[in-house]
Design an enzyme around this catalytic site. Structure first.
Site, short mmCIF file in Angstrom:
data_model
loop_
_atom_site.label_atom_id
_atom_site.label_comp_id
_atom_site.label_asym_id
_atom_site.label_seq_id
_atom_site.Cartn_x
_atom_site.Cartn_y
_atom_site.Cartn_z
N PRO A 258 0.78 -1.24 0.00
CA PRO A 258 0.00 0.00 0.00
C PRO A 258 0.82 1.29 0.00
CG PRO A 258 0.03 -0.94 2.19
CD PRO A 258 0.75 -1.92 1.31
N CYS A 259 1.43 1.61 -1.14
CA CYS A 259 2.17 2.86 -1.24
C CYS A 259 1.25 4.07 -1.15
CB CYS A 259 2.98 2.89 -2.54
SG CYS A 259 2.06 2.50 -4.03
N HIS A 260 -0.07 3.87 -1.37
CA HIS A 260 -1.01 4.99 -1.25
C HIS A 260 -1.17 5.44 0.20
CE1 HIS A 260 -3.33 1.26 -0.75
NE2 HIS A 260 -4.17 1.95 0.00
#
Length: 291
Positions: A258-260
């Protein structure tokens, strides 16, 4: 780009309702402070409220009202400025800690040897397919070991998304096989399929430093967020937030890794490889599945 790749790109454009949902997500995410009603959102998009409700719910798994209620991460920024809470603590204060961490629920991972990365993917066979998802069109990529890539695009952007991902491992062999990647897409974007007893295996292909950053991303709880500086401290590199930001931007398995959930030092939404609007939508979608 061969004939099969071009055919697969054309076949990905399957749902005419996507543009409606994309614009609805953007409108709600950017105007949530005014709390627009279903009627207002529908009117702005030239839809009837009933029509928008059905279309939006079918695509995202929650109603426009639930999505609006879920976009509360900006409140975390207020807590940061008014009470000095760390970003992660502020997320908990908002009740966004969730039932568990995404990777605890259904993700297990392994890293491909550094030699594969240095060889630019030589020897790897990567299967791919384009599939509709709550955030547009998802490009799913997999090796025999597991999920290796997720990218996003809007209709018409499939070729660029594929070229972007192929450039990461230019010596790999790419095979269009949507029948193989379709089940992976379903598992990634359907929370009902997140099952710890049958974990989704993801394959991380990058430098040692990048893999450490991506592993740290997997430790951010569902519905929460963390600054680049905090991630840098977690991996023992407190003076390297910019390098961490660069590694986050190179994450090949968006959403699942989850880079978001990585934010700027003030808690602001910084640039996202697949578009800040899509980043807002992901954070709101996750929060909506916790309410």
């Amino acid at each position: 780009m061969n004939i099969d790749q071009t055919r697969e790109i054309k076949e990905a454009r399957t749902d005419p309702d996507y543009e409606t949902v994309r614009h609805a997500l953007e409108l709600i995410a950017t105007r949530y402070r005014s709390q627009p009603s279903l009627e207002e959102v529908a009117g702005a998009l030239g839809q009837s409220p009933t029509q928008l409700q059905k279309t939006f719910t079918r695509w995202s798994g929650l109603s426009p009202k639930s999505f609006l209620q879920a976009v509360t991460l900006d409140r975390a920024k207020k807590l940061l400025s008014q009470e000095g809470l760390p970003l992660l603590d502020a997320s908990y204060e908002l009740g966004l800690s969730g039932p568990g961490r995404l990777h605890d629920l259904f993700v297990t991972h392994e890293a491909v040897s550094p030699g594969i990365w240095k060889a630019k993917g030589e020897g790897l066979v990567i299967r791919y397919g384009f599939h509709p998802c709550p955030f547009g069109i998802a490009l799913i990529m997999a090796t025999d070991r597991g999920l290796a890539g997720i990218a996003f695009c809007d209709p018409g952007g499939e070729r660029d998304a594929l070229d972007d991902m192929c450039a990461r491992w230019p010596r790999a062999r790419y095979v269009s096989e949507p029948s193989a990647t379709g089940p992976l897409a379903e598992r990634c974007f359907d929370p009902a399929r997140w099952n710890a007893s049958q974990p989704l295996r993801v394959v991380l292909i990058g430098t040692d430093f990048q893999i450490r950053v991506w592993e740290a991303l997997l430790e951010i709880p569902l519905g929460a967020a963390m600054t680049y500086a905090s991630i840098a401290g977690r991996i023992g590199k407190p003076s390297a937030p910019r390098a961490v930001g660069a590694a986050v931007g190179r994450n090949p398995i968006s959403f699942v890794v989850p880079c978001h959930r990585a934010l700027g030092s003030t808690g602001a939404l910084t640039g996202y490889h697949w578009g800040v609007t899509r980043k807002r939508a992901m954070l709101g979608w996750e929060a909506g599945h916790l309410v």
